[in-house]
Design a protein around this motif. Sequence first.
Motif, PDB file in Angstrom:
ATOM      1  N   ARG A 166      28.923  61.850  58.866  1.00 60.49           N
ATOM      2  CA  ARG A 166      30.284  61.485  59.282  1.00 60.49           C
ATOM      3  C   ARG A 166      30.653  60.102  58.749  1.00 60.49           C
ATOM      4  O   ARG A 166      31.770  59.861  58.296  1.00 60.49           O
ATOM      5  CB  ARG A 166      30.378  61.496  60.812  1.00 60.49           C
ATOM      6  CG  ARG A 166      31.777  61.185  61.283  1.00 60.49           C
ATOM      7  CD  ARG A 166      31.875  61.229  62.785  1.00 60.49           C
ATOM      8  NE  ARG A 166      31.752  62.584  63.296  1.00 60.49           N
ATOM      9  CZ  ARG A 166      31.627  62.884  64.598  1.00 60.49           C
ATOM     10  NH1 ARG A 166      31.597  61.933  65.493  1.00 60.49           N
ATOM     11  NH2 ARG A 166      31.534  64.136  64.977  1.00 60.49           N
ATOM     12  N   ARG A 192      31.556  60.233  55.123  1.00 62.30           N
ATOM     13  CA  ARG A 192      32.905  60.808  54.953  1.00 62.30           C
ATOM     14  C   ARG A 192      33.964  59.787  55.365  1.00 62.30           C
ATOM     15  O   ARG A 192      34.992  59.637  54.686  1.00 62.30           O
ATOM     16  CB  ARG A 192      33.032  62.087  55.791  1.00 62.30           C
ATOM     17  CG  ARG A 192      32.219  63.233  55.191  1.00 62.30           C
ATOM     18  CD  ARG A 192      32.240  64.460  56.089  1.00 62.30           C
ATOM     19  NE  ARG A 192      31.695  65.608  55.384  1.00 62.30           N
ATOM     20  CZ  ARG A 192      30.877  66.506  55.920  1.00 62.30           C
ATOM     21  NH1 ARG A 192      30.510  66.410  57.185  1.00 62.30           N
ATOM     22  NH2 ARG A 192      30.427  67.517  55.194  1.00 62.30           N
ATOM     23  N   LYS A 248      36.286  61.062  51.579  1.00 62.68           N
ATOM     24  CA  LYS A 248      36.089  62.356  50.917  1.00 62.68           C
ATOM     25  C   LYS A 248      35.293  63.270  51.861  1.00 62.68           C
ATOM     26  O   LYS A 248      34.791  62.815  52.887  1.00 62.68           O
ATOM     27  CB  LYS A 248      35.359  62.150  49.583  1.00 62.68           C
ATOM     28  CG  LYS A 248      36.153  61.259  48.615  1.00 62.68           C
ATOM     29  CD  LYS A 248      35.491  61.163  47.246  1.00 62.68           C
ATOM     30  CE  LYS A 248      34.451  60.072  47.144  1.00 62.68           C
ATOM     31  NZ  LYS A 248      33.886  59.889  45.805  1.00 62.68           N
ATOM     32  N   GLU A 249      35.171  64.553  51.493  1.00 65.70           N
ATOM     33  CA  GLU A 249      34.635  65.471  52.494  1.00 65.70           C
ATOM     34  C   GLU A 249      33.294  66.140  52.183  1.00 65.70           C
ATOM     35  O   GLU A 249      32.495  66.410  53.066  1.00 65.70           O
ATOM     36  CB  GLU A 249      35.673  66.561  52.767  1.00 65.70           C
ATOM     37  CG  GLU A 249      35.640  66.957  54.232  1.00 65.70           C
ATOM     38  CD  GLU A 249      36.795  67.856  54.606  1.00 65.70           C
ATOM     39  OE1 GLU A 249      37.907  67.329  54.713  1.00 65.70           O
ATOM     40  OE2 GLU A 249      36.572  69.064  54.763  1.00 65.70           O
ATOM     41  N   LYS A 250      33.036  66.426  50.931  1.00 61.57           N
ATOM     42  CA  LYS A 250      31.841  67.234  50.623  1.00 61.57           C
ATOM     43  C   LYS A 250      30.568  66.379  50.656  1.00 61.57           C
ATOM     44  O   LYS A 250      30.571  65.222  50.219  1.00 61.57           O
ATOM     45  CB  LYS A 250      31.936  67.843  49.226  1.00 61.57           C
ATOM     46  CG  LYS A 250      33.184  68.670  49.010  1.00 61.57           C
ATOM     47  CD  LYS A 250      32.918  70.140  49.143  1.00 61.57           C
ATOM     48  CE  LYS A 250      34.073  70.935  48.581  1.00 61.57           C
ATOM     49  NZ  LYS A 250      34.570  71.911  49.553  1.00 61.57           N
ATOM     50  N   SER A 276      31.870  72.752  53.394  1.00 62.51           N
ATOM     51  CA  SER A 276      31.903  71.282  53.284  1.00 62.51           C
ATOM     52  C   SER A 276      30.638  70.747  52.607  1.00 62.51           C
ATOM     53  O   SER A 276      30.467  69.540  52.467  1.00 62.51           O
ATOM     54  CB  SER A 276      32.088  70.654  54.663  1.00 62.51           C
ATOM     55  OG  SER A 276      30.890  70.805  55.404  1.00 62.51           O
ATOM     56  N   GLU A 332      35.735  64.672  45.249  1.00 65.72           N
ATOM     57  CA  GLU A 332      35.625  65.323  46.564  1.00 65.72           C
ATOM     58  C   GLU A 332      34.270  65.088  47.233  1.00 65.72           C
ATOM     59  O   GLU A 332      34.067  65.499  48.372  1.00 65.72           O
ATOM     60  CB  GLU A 332      35.913  66.832  46.453  1.00 65.72           C
ATOM     61  CG  GLU A 332      35.091  67.547  45.405  1.00 65.72           C
ATOM     62  CD  GLU A 332      35.321  69.064  45.386  1.00 65.72           C
ATOM     63  OE1 GLU A 332      35.999  69.584  46.287  1.00 65.72           O
ATOM     64  OE2 GLU A 332      34.787  69.709  44.481  1.00 65.72           O
TER      65      GLU A 332
END
Length: 452
Positions: free
Chosen positions: A130, A133, A138-140, A189, A211
């Motif tokens: 977390r 991110r 970004k998320e991946k 994810s 990403e």
Amino acid sequence: MSAAPKPNMTKSVEMFSRCKKSIAGGESSYARLRSGIELCLDHTAGSRMWDVDGNEYIDYCLGFGPLIFGHNPQDIIKAVVDQITTKGYHFSFPHELDHKVGEAMQRLIPGVDKIRFTCSGTESTMAAMRLARAYTGKEKIIKFEGAYHGWSDVHLYSVHPSLIQASGRYNAPNAMADSTGIPKAFGESLIIQPFNDIKIIEQTIRQRQHEIAGVLIEPAMANCGIVPPRDGYLQELRALTEKYGVALIFDEVMTGFRIAAGGAQEYWGVTPDICTYAKAIGAGFPVACFGGTDEFMDVEARNEVYHGGTYTASPLTLAAADAVLQRIERDKDTMYPELTRLSEKLADGLVAAARDNGFNAIWQGVGPLLQIFFGKDDSKVDRLYNYREILNWVDEELYSEWHQEMQYRGVYLFPSQYERLFMSTAHTDQDIEDTIAIAQESFKAVAEQRAK
Ligand SMILES: Cc1ncc(COP(=O)(O)O)c(C=O)c1O
């Protein structure tokens, strides 16, 4: 040499069936009794444990890893008892042990400017993901095939996919959930990659840098046997992640305080952005943490990212962590070389015993983490570099047969080829020599059974 008779385990069987009446499946973790041999414990000491029928075992499982000083080290027990009898065991406010343990972490771990406590490795790796991110926006997250980071939905993917055909191409594996009940969105994810292949990950990060928030890595994979990194792999990964603005997260739940006082970061000289600790830091008490550089941990300090927990930084468990880190700071120069010596002596002895009895075996390890792998045919390998190589090479059936013979003769190992053995400071040369002698008998018995 005939197969060892099953020792009397009547009381274990009875107790386990009683447990099953109130505990779903009889135990509160997924993998402990994978062998199917019910084993309920009565007491433990040093390198040994005794089941409720009085059978004694030399223990290389060590409570799934935390017991770096063996069972019941007196200095750790004393620190905990002093704390709870004189000051209290649950505060939910900052206290002296917070900064004592925090400062010891800063002294010992190259990549730690600041930490936050949690209660388990799973929580630490969730928090680390977390944070990566939150920091990068970004998320991946890149995760490696065969790596385990805990049992949460966010990362319980591609830990042990048994059907490689279904898991996709080597260079772009599918994210395969390791449990029912995990929403597909969590898999989406993640980006799964093969361990130890810098070319593949370089291409992935370069193409998808916009990403990718972070790379979550066990610096040495310790959940499909032991797979050390190739020379230079972690250094190259560090350079890559820096270049493309991707956070590097070392999951040191296994390597932390085990392979060196400064864990993998000290051992391989690579500093991540974020790192996670559990297991050995509490020597068996349920304490864990995640930490990193100020740049990252300032996001936590500003509470821009949610992290909490009723039991985090409990004085009960921090008393243990404080005593553990004091002992490590005092003994590190002798402790780690000695653990490594014993571990290598055991590993060499087990492999020699296997080969003496006609089995194809190698071992891999780092410091006091080791695993022996059995080949399913005569093909020779020097080293296994990633999950698929292991899956394709090993003979899981042979491991199970040998495991049972070892257990019936009084040596407790993990009941799976995909786990590993731990060494503690409580193990002695005599333990190792006894274990190797028992391994000889056990391999002989397996060979004879197979010849029938
Ligand atoms: C590398 C690694 N990360 C995380 C975890 C999860 O830790 P815990 O069981 O304390 O939740 C484990 C557990 O074995 C582990 O090996």
